[in-house]
Structure formats: C-alpha cells, structure tokens
Scaffold this motif. Structure first.
Motif, PDB file in Angstrom:
ATOM      1  N   VAL A 382       0.876  -1.176   0.000  1.00  0.00           N
ATOM      2  CA  VAL A 382       0.000   0.000   0.000  1.00  0.00           C
ATOM      3  C   VAL A 382       0.906   1.216   0.000  1.00  0.00           C
ATOM      4  CG1 VAL A 382      -1.692   1.345   1.291  1.00  0.00           C
ATOM      5  CG2 VAL A 382      -1.879  -1.152   1.230  1.00  0.00           C
ATOM      6  N   ARG A 383       0.659   2.140  -0.935  1.00  0.00           N
ATOM      7  CA  ARG A 383       1.458   3.352  -0.993  1.00  0.00           C
ATOM      8  C   ARG A 383       0.538   4.566  -1.084  1.00  0.00           C
ATOM      9  NH1 ARG A 383       6.119   1.301  -5.319  1.00  0.00           N
ATOM     10  NH2 ARG A 383       7.089  -0.225  -3.912  1.00  0.00           N
ATOM     11  N   ALA A 384       0.764   5.532  -0.201  1.00  0.00           N
ATOM     12  CA  ALA A 384      -0.059   6.740  -0.190  1.00  0.00           C
ATOM     13  C   ALA A 384       0.784   7.906   0.306  1.00  0.00           C
ATOM     14  CB  ALA A 384      -1.277   6.549   0.709  1.00  0.00           C
ATOM     15  N   ALA A 385       0.405   9.118  -0.115  1.00  0.00           N
ATOM     16  CA  ALA A 385       1.098  10.303   0.399  1.00  0.00           C
ATOM     17  C   ALA A 385       0.691  10.567   1.842  1.00  0.00           C
ATOM     18  CB  ALA A 385       0.788  11.517  -0.480  1.00  0.00           C
ATOM     19  N   VAL A 386      -0.621  10.439   2.098  1.00  0.00           N
ATOM     20  CA  VAL A 386      -1.156  10.728   3.439  1.00  0.00           C
ATOM     21  C   VAL A 386      -2.090   9.601   3.862  1.00  0.00           C
ATOM     22  CG1 VAL A 386      -2.552  12.328   4.809  1.00  0.00           C
ATOM     23  CG2 VAL A 386      -1.008  13.224   3.039  1.00  0.00           C
ATOM     24  N   ILE A 387      -1.977   9.182   5.130  1.00  0.00           N
ATOM     25  CA  ILE A 387      -2.894   8.191   5.700  1.00  0.00           C
ATOM     26  C   ILE A 387      -3.500   8.782   6.975  1.00  0.00           C
ATOM     27  CG2 ILE A 387      -3.130   5.880   6.681  1.00  0.00           C
ATOM     28  CD1 ILE A 387      -0.860   4.941   4.931  1.00  0.00           C
ATOM     29  N   GLY A 388      -4.859   8.719   7.077  1.00  0.00           N
ATOM     30  CA  GLY A 388      -5.555   9.316   8.212  1.00  0.00           C
ATOM     31  C   GLY A 388      -5.724  10.819   8.006  1.00  0.00           C
ATOM     32  N   ASN A 389      -6.194  11.535   9.039  1.00  0.00           N
ATOM     33  CA  ASN A 389      -6.321  12.993   8.959  1.00  0.00           C
ATOM     34  C   ASN A 389      -6.164  13.617  10.339  1.00  0.00           C
ATOM     35  OD1 ASN A 389      -8.729  12.445  10.232  1.00  0.00           O
ATOM     36  ND2 ASN A 389     -10.045  13.233   8.609  1.00  0.00           N
ATOM     37  N   ARG A 390      -6.257  14.948  10.376  1.00  0.00           N
ATOM     38  CA  ARG A 390      -6.014  15.667  11.635  1.00  0.00           C
ATOM     39  C   ARG A 390      -7.082  15.369  12.686  1.00  0.00           C
ATOM     40  NH1 ARG A 390      -1.919  19.062  10.767  1.00  0.00           N
ATOM     41  NH2 ARG A 390      -1.495  19.690   8.611  1.00  0.00           N
ATOM     42  N   MET A 391      -8.241  14.927  12.214  1.00  0.00           N
ATOM     43  CA  MET A 391      -9.311  14.550  13.148  1.00  0.00           C
ATOM     44  C   MET A 391      -9.046  13.170  13.735  1.00  0.00           C
ATOM     45  SD  MET A 391     -11.151  17.220  12.968  1.00  0.00           S
ATOM     46  CE  MET A 391     -12.592  16.692  13.885  1.00  0.00           C
ATOM     47  N   GLU A 392      -7.916  12.576  13.317  1.00  0.00           N
ATOM     48  CA  GLU A 392      -7.507  11.257  13.772  1.00  0.00           C
ATOM     49  C   GLU A 392      -8.600  10.220  13.520  1.00  0.00           C
ATOM     50  OE1 GLU A 392      -5.878  11.294  17.702  1.00  0.00           O
ATOM     51  OE2 GLU A 392      -4.445  12.897  17.239  1.00  0.00           O
ATOM     52  N   ARG A 393      -9.155  10.291  12.290  1.00  0.00           N
ATOM     53  CA  ARG A 393     -10.161   9.308  11.894  1.00  0.00           C
ATOM     54  C   ARG A 393      -9.485   7.950  11.764  1.00  0.00           C
ATOM     55  NH1 ARG A 393     -14.780  10.106   7.267  1.00  0.00           N
ATOM     56  NH2 ARG A 393     -15.639   8.006   7.364  1.00  0.00           N
ATOM     57  N   LYS A 394     -10.074   6.956  12.359  1.00  0.00           N
ATOM     58  CA  LYS A 394      -9.448   5.636  12.401  1.00  0.00           C
ATOM     59  C   LYS A 394      -9.321   5.051  10.994  1.00  0.00           C
ATOM     60  CE  LYS A 394      -9.477   1.246  14.866  1.00  0.00           C
ATOM     61  NZ  LYS A 394     -10.126   0.447  15.918  1.00  0.00           N
ATOM     62  N   THR A 395      -8.094   4.711  10.656  1.00  0.00           N
ATOM     63  CA  THR A 395      -7.800   4.135   9.338  1.00  0.00           C
ATOM     64  C   THR A 395      -7.059   2.826   9.549  1.00  0.00           C
ATOM     65  OG1 THR A 395      -7.583   6.380   8.448  1.00  0.00           O
ATOM     66  CG2 THR A 395      -6.739   4.568   7.093  1.00  0.00           C
ATOM     67  N   ILE A 396      -7.577   1.767   8.958  1.00  0.00           N
ATOM     68  CA  ILE A 396      -6.971   0.438   9.135  1.00  0.00           C
ATOM     69  C   ILE A 396      -6.348  -0.005   7.805  1.00  0.00           C
ATOM     70  CG2 ILE A 396      -7.412  -1.984   9.661  1.00  0.00           C
ATOM     71  CD1 ILE A 396      -9.807  -1.021  11.362  1.00  0.00           C
ATOM     72  N   ILE A 397      -5.032  -0.267   7.845  1.00  0.00           N
ATOM     73  CA  ILE A 397      -4.300  -0.763   6.666  1.00  0.00           C
ATOM     74  C   ILE A 397      -3.823  -2.173   6.981  1.00  0.00           C
ATOM     75  CG2 ILE A 397      -2.449  -0.349   5.027  1.00  0.00           C
ATOM     76  CD1 ILE A 397      -4.172   2.037   5.084  1.00  0.00           C
ATOM     77  N   ASN A 398      -4.249  -3.123   6.161  1.00  0.00           N
ATOM     78  CA  ASN A 398      -3.882  -4.526   6.391  1.00  0.00           C
ATOM     79  C   ASN A 398      -3.239  -5.093   5.131  1.00  0.00           C
ATOM     80  OD1 ASN A 398      -3.675  -7.211   6.982  1.00  0.00           O
ATOM     81  ND2 ASN A 398      -5.829  -7.524   7.497  1.00  0.00           N
ATOM     82  N   PHE A 493      -1.307  10.000  10.257  1.00  0.00           N
ATOM     83  CA  PHE A 493      -1.749  10.609  11.514  1.00  0.00           C
ATOM     84  C   PHE A 493      -1.958   9.541  12.588  1.00  0.00           C
ATOM     85  CE2 PHE A 493      -2.753  13.702   8.300  1.00  0.00           C
ATOM     86  CZ  PHE A 493      -2.503  14.925   8.921  1.00  0.00           C
ATOM     87  N   PRO A 494      -1.988   9.966  13.863  1.00  0.00           N
ATOM     88  CA  PRO A 494      -2.278   9.020  14.953  1.00  0.00           C
ATOM     89  C   PRO A 494      -3.624   8.336  14.746  1.00  0.00           C
ATOM     90  CG  PRO A 494      -1.410  11.075  15.834  1.00  0.00           C
ATOM     91  CD  PRO A 494      -1.652  11.312  14.361  1.00  0.00           C
ATOM     92  N   ASP A 495      -3.775   7.193  15.410  1.00  0.00           N
ATOM     93  CA  ASP A 495      -4.958   6.334  15.323  1.00  0.00           C
ATOM     94  C   ASP A 495      -5.056   5.623  13.977  1.00  0.00           C
ATOM     95  OD1 ASP A 495      -6.862   5.147  16.868  1.00  0.00           O
ATOM     96  OD2 ASP A 495      -8.488   6.419  16.142  1.00  0.00           O
ATOM     97  N   THR A 496      -3.916   5.560  13.288  1.00  0.00           N
ATOM     98  CA  THR A 496      -3.827   4.728  12.076  1.00  0.00           C
ATOM     99  C   THR A 496      -3.301   3.363  12.504  1.00  0.00           C
ATOM    100  OG1 THR A 496      -3.430   6.596  10.603  1.00  0.00           O
ATOM    101  CG2 THR A 496      -2.689   4.443   9.850  1.00  0.00           C
TER     102      THR A 496
END
Length: 528
Positions: A382-398, A493-496
């Motif tokens: 998985v490749r991305a410039a940005v994962i998650g956001n400042r609102m610390e929305r939970k993002t799960i990468i598996n 961001f945190p909570d990723t």
C-alpha cells in the motif's frame, strides 16, 4: 641456383632443397643473417647441421632447408578469397614483376580459381612478406528477417491533471477503432541474393526468417497490400490482446448517462459511458468499463468488470452502498464511502474516504493521494502520500504479505517452464519451416501431421503468454519491500492501524516512511 658464393661457402638450391658447402672456417651463423634477409625464399629447417657445417668446414654438401615458392598462395576455407605472400626481395619483385604475375595466374588456374581475380592488385599492389588479397568472391547477401509491427495500445498510466477549472483523473483507456483501421503489419522476409565462390560455384544465401502475425481471425483480417501483410479491423470496436493475439472486442458506447433511458447495462464486451451512472443503476461488462464524466458517479448500485479494468474519471460518491469491482485493475479519481475490489491493483488519484478497498496492491498519487478512514486490504503493498487525517479518523491498513522465498521459487519455476516452452516453440517453428520447403511434395498423412503441429504451436503460444503474465505478476509482488510493505510519502496521523502479515502497529504520532515485514519483524525506514 646459387644464392651466395664466397671464400667460405656456397649457398645454393637444388630441386627446391637448400644446401651449403663450407670450405673455410671463420664464418659464423650470425654473419649469415643479412644474406638470408636478401633471400626470403630460403626456409632453414636444419639449423644444427648448418652450425656444424660452418664450424667443421668439411667441404661436404649439407642440406639445411628448403626453398619456398616465390608466390605462396593461400585459399580461404570458405573459398570466398585467396591471398598471396611473396617470398622474395624488393629488387627481385621489381625485376621479375611480369614473371611473378604469370606464376600467380598459373597457380590460380591450377586451383580452378576463375572468379573475382583482382588484376589491378596483381599488377600494382603486390607486397613482399605480407599476404595480399588477390581474389575475392561475391558474398551471398543473406535475406532479411520478417518485421512485424502491431497497433500500440494506450498505456494505462493514470494522472491527476488540471485544466484551470478543476482537476480530474485522466488516462488512455480504451482504443476505439473502426472497420478497416490499421492494426498491424508484416514486412515479409527476403530471400537474399546469390553469391559466387572464387572457384565459380554459386554461394547460396540464407533466407530471412519468417514471423507469424498473431491476430484473432474472427475480428481481424490479414490483407496483402503493396508487398506487406496488413492487419485491418473487420468490425468497429476496441483493440484487445487475447492470449497474445491482437483482436477487436465488442464495444458499447453510451453517449450520455446510464439511467432511466438506458436501464441497467449488462454487456458482453467493453462499455464506455460518456456521461455518468445515475443513482441506483448498474453497469456490468465482461471487459473494460470506462465512465468519463468529470463529476464521477454517485450512489450507484454496482459497476462490475468480469474480466477487465474499471476506469472512473471523476471518482465515486458511494454513500456506503456502491460496489465497484474488476477482475484486473480499478482506476478512480476518488473513492468516497464505497466498496472497491480488484483482482489486480487499485489506483486512486486523489483520496479514499471511509471506503473498503481490497486488491493485490493499492496506490494513490505519490504527492497528494490520501487514504482517510475505512479499511484497506492488500496482498503486497500500500502506498499513499497521506494516511488518516487531523481529526484522527481511524484508518486500518492490512497487508496480507507473502513468503519471499516461496515466491522466488515460484518465479524461478515459472521462468524455467517459460524457457522450455520457448525452446519447444522454436523447435516446432524450425520443423514447420523445413516442411514449407517441400510444400506440394507431401502426402495427405504428412499434411495432416503439419496441421496437428500448427495446432500444437498455437497452444504453445497461449501457454507462453500465460506464463509471461504470471511472471509479471510475481515480479510486481517481489518489488514490494520485505514481505509486505506500507509506504507513507508525506505523513500518517495518529490512530492509524497498520498490519503486515501478523505484525501490528498503531501510530501514536505523525509518521513518514516505509513499514515492512521481514524475518518475522516489523521494520521501519523513516523519510527525511
């Protein structure tokens, strides 16, 4: 013939043998060198006997060598040239030019050499000591191999472009053609030109190798035009490659929206929708699906390609219910609250928000692509410039990951099988080329065997194409770092939550870099 006579000895030739008779001592072998240089035709063979004769001065006639021919003829093994080496002095050559030339011509005649004699060289360019080419045959001009060219399909490399008003996801996707359009061509091999050996015999050229045009005979025609074999479309449609053969696939063009006027679309072939797909409608196709509205699609029921790719120029607003699936790859500008499932890779130009993504590999634009919220599942990377956001929305990468050693072994086995199939293919092609030479002289049984061999050749081509596709897929997976990779180009961001194989990591601060699994450990390489 006497070469040298002085108070010490006589050096002479008799029946092509060289003899010395020494009367008086005191002449060393070193003093003999200048004399030998004046007579290059002398070849010393018995140096010990010569030394003894000079030391003993017995007055006996002693054989010390032999006389080389004035003109030493050398014929090339392939009988395409002959050269001569003159064993005489410069003075002898000047004084006996015509005699030497006549002798050379006599030698050529005795060797049955009649073609390509360079008279100008014989008259003006003969040199002592060095070999001079005096006869040249005419080399056969070998035939040129067939040259095959095919229609070049558009590269499916998406990019986010800006036109001053809005950015949109763009790429070459479907290559539409009309009946009669050019799809490829073959310049046939040439037979070459015959040459001639210096003995007058014909030198046969090697005929250029033929190459077969690979095309679907139901949708593509091969037509002879101006000495070439041209491939032309038999129907309107889109250019496809089917198991290594160029073909035309059925194409349905919707010159507007999919909605009440069209109903749900289900088509055996490729579909292009110039507009959008209205809420709650669906598009299903066996091949590629292209939706070109810059506004994308919203709340569609389903977009499904059973065997090909899906391209949505403007992205998806799914509202949690839209399902997009492709047997191969999915290309979208953005994915908002939807389900994307691909047998190959998912490419996202701008962002994915609250979506479920599942594919072999998942990529976003390396500079501004974002994965925010939702669940992202990949086999390799998985490749991305940005994962998650400042609102610390939970993002799960598996990332499921893989066993690199097993995959390397599978690649090696695939390559070995590929090479063996190529070798088998070349062997069958040579056999068929040999049979072509006796076309018209074979019986019904042999003709049937030829047809069976042709069928076997076609099966091999299909197998080779499939093995090559498998090779590309494995190599693509092996390009992942370690045994599974997650790369964050700008920040996560945190909570990723990250998981590669069974190894988990929950981010607690802003992070940039690559996580990868190796030797049952989760490694991290930070970007500066």
């Amino acid at each position: 013939m006497i070469y040298e006579k002085n108070e010490h000895f006589i050096l002479e030739t008799d029946n092509e043998m060289v003899f010395i008779t020494v009367f008086q001592k005191g002449f060393s072998i070193l003093q003999l060198n200048p004399i030998l240089l004046d007579f290059p035709q002398i070849m010393l063979e018995n140096v010990k006997d010569l030394k003894d004769a000079l030391l003993e001065a017995s007055g006996e006639r002693v054989k010390v060598g032999r006389q080389k021919p004035i003109a030493d003829l050398d014929i090339a093994a392939d009988k395409m040239s002959a050269s001569v080496k003159l064993n005489c002095s410069e003075n002898y050559l000047k004084e006996n030019q015509s005699v030497i030339m006549d002798k050379i011509l006599e030698n050529l005649q005795s060797e049955n050499i009649s073609e390509g004699i360079l008279l100008n060289v014989l008259q003006n360019e003969l040199r002592i000591k060095d070999h001079t080419v005096i006869v040249k045959g005419k080399e056969a001009v070998h035939g040129i191999d067939a040259v095959v060219t095919y229609f070049k399909r558009s590269d499916r490399k998406p990019a986010v472009r800006e036109d001053g008003k809005a950015d949109y996801y763009d790429m070459g996707f479907l290559d539409k053609v009309k009946r009669g359009d050019w799809l490829g061509e073959k310049i046939p091999p040439t037979s070459g030109e015959m040459g001639r050996l210096i003995t007058g015999e014909i030198a046969l050229p090697r005929k250029g190798k033929d190459k077969k045009l690979l095309y679907d005979q139901k949708t593509v025609a091969a037509i002879e035009e101006n000495g070439k074999i041209i491939l032309r479309a038999l129907i309107d449609g889109v250019v496809e490659i089917r198991e290594g053969r160029i073909a035309i696939g059925d194409h349905l063009l919707i010159d507007g929206d999919v909605g009440n006027n069209t109903g749900n679309i289900e088509f055996d072939g490729s579909v292009t929708v110039k507009g959008t797909v209205i809420d709650h409608f669906s598009v299903t196709a066996t091949k590629d699906i292209s939706i070109l509205s810059e506004f994308g699609v919203s709340n569609v029921k389903e977009i499904k390609s059973k065997e090909g790719d899906v391209f949505i120029k403007g992205g998806i607003f799914g509202k949690g219910v839209s399902k997009i699936s492709a047997a191969r790859n999915i290309f979208v500008k953005h994915a908002n609250e939807c389900h994307l499932t691909a047998g190959g890779n998912i490419h996202i130009g701008s962002y994915s928000l609250g979506s479920f993504l599942k594919a072999k590999n998942i990529f976003t634009d390396e500079k501004k692509g974002k994965l925010i919220g939702g669940v992202i599942e990949a086999d390799g990377k998985v490749r991305a410039a940005v994962i998650g956001n400042r609102m610390e929305r939970k993002t799960i990468i598996n990332v499921k990951g893989f066993d690199r050693n097993l995959l390397k072994k599978e690649l090696n086995d695939t390559l070995l099988l590929y090479k063996s199939k190529i070798k088998e293919l070349e062997s069958i092609k040579e056999k068929l080329e040999l049979n072509d030479m006796f076309q018209g002289q074979i019986n019904a049984t042999q003709n049937f065997q030829n047809e069976q061999t042709e069928c076997r050749l076609e099966r091999l081509r299909t197998q080779i194409y499939q093995l090559d596709e498998k090779r590309k897929s494995i190599m693509d997976m092996l390009e992942s770092k370690g045994e599974g990779e997650i790369t964050i180009g700008q920040m996560a961001f945190p909570d990723t939550c990250l998981q590669i194989k069974s190894l988990e990591k929950k981010l607690s601060c802003l992070t940039k870099g690559t996580f990868y699994a190796e030797n049952n450990h989760l490694h991290f390489e930070s970007f500066r």
